[in-house]
Design a protein around this motif. Structure first.
Motif: not given
Length: 136
Positions: A46-54, A87-91
Motif C-alpha cells: 500500500r502506497k499512500q492508501g493505494v494498493n500497488v503491485a510490484c 517495477g510497480r503498477w498502481d492501476g
C-alpha cells in the motif's frame, strides 16, 4: 522465510517464482565459500492508501549453496531490505527505470495481478513472509 496460504498485507508477503533461482559462488579471504542468490518475486504493498503491485527480486548471502528455489527462500532469514523492486503498477501509472520492452513484460504480470488483488499470480508460489507465523 515462512510460507503461508493466507494473504495478509500487514505481513508484507511475497509470491515467488521458485524456478528462477540464480546463485554465484564467492570466496572469502580465508578460502571458504559463500553464495549470493537471487530469485524473482512479486508482491502487493500500500502506497499512500493505494494498493500497488510490484515485481522484482529477493536476494541473500548464504553459506551453503541453495539447491532449489524453495531451499533458498526457506533459509532466507534477513528481511530488513525487502525486495528489490524493478517495477510497480498502481492501476494508472507504472514506475521503473527499465527499457520499454521490460516495462511491457512487467505490466503483463502486474496489470492482471492488481486486478485480481489479493489473489496469488499464476506461476508463483506463496505467500512467503519474513514474519514468524503465529500459533493458535
Amino acid at each position: 522465510m515462512y510460507r503461508t496460504d493466507r494473504f495478509l498485507i500487514s505481513q508484507k508477503p511475497y509470491a515467488i517464482n521458485l524456478g528462477t533461482l540464480r546463485t554465484q559462488q564467492h570466496t572469502r579471504p580465508g578460502g571458504s565459500h559463500f553464495y549470493y542468490g537471487s530469485i524473482e518475486a512479486v508482491w502487493f504493498r500500500r502506497k499512500q492508501g493505494v494498493n500497488v503491485a510490484c515485481v522484482g527480486t529477493l536476494w541473500d548471502f548464504q553459506d551453503g549453496k541453495p539447491t532449489t528455489g524453495r531451499d533458498f527462500v526457506e533459509r532466507h532469514t534477513d528481511g530488513r531490505y525487502g525486495g528489490d523492486c524493478a517495477g510497480r503498477w498502481d492501476g494508472t501509472s507504472y514506475w521503473g527505470n527499465v527499457p520499454l520492452s521490460v516495462q511491457e513484460e512487467h505490466l503483463a504480470v502486474l496489470r492482471p495481478m492488481l486486478a485480481a488483488y489479493p489473489a496469488l499470480p499464476d506461476g508463483y508460489d506463496g505467500w512467503w513472509t519474513f514474519q514468524t507465523p503465529k500459533t493458535r
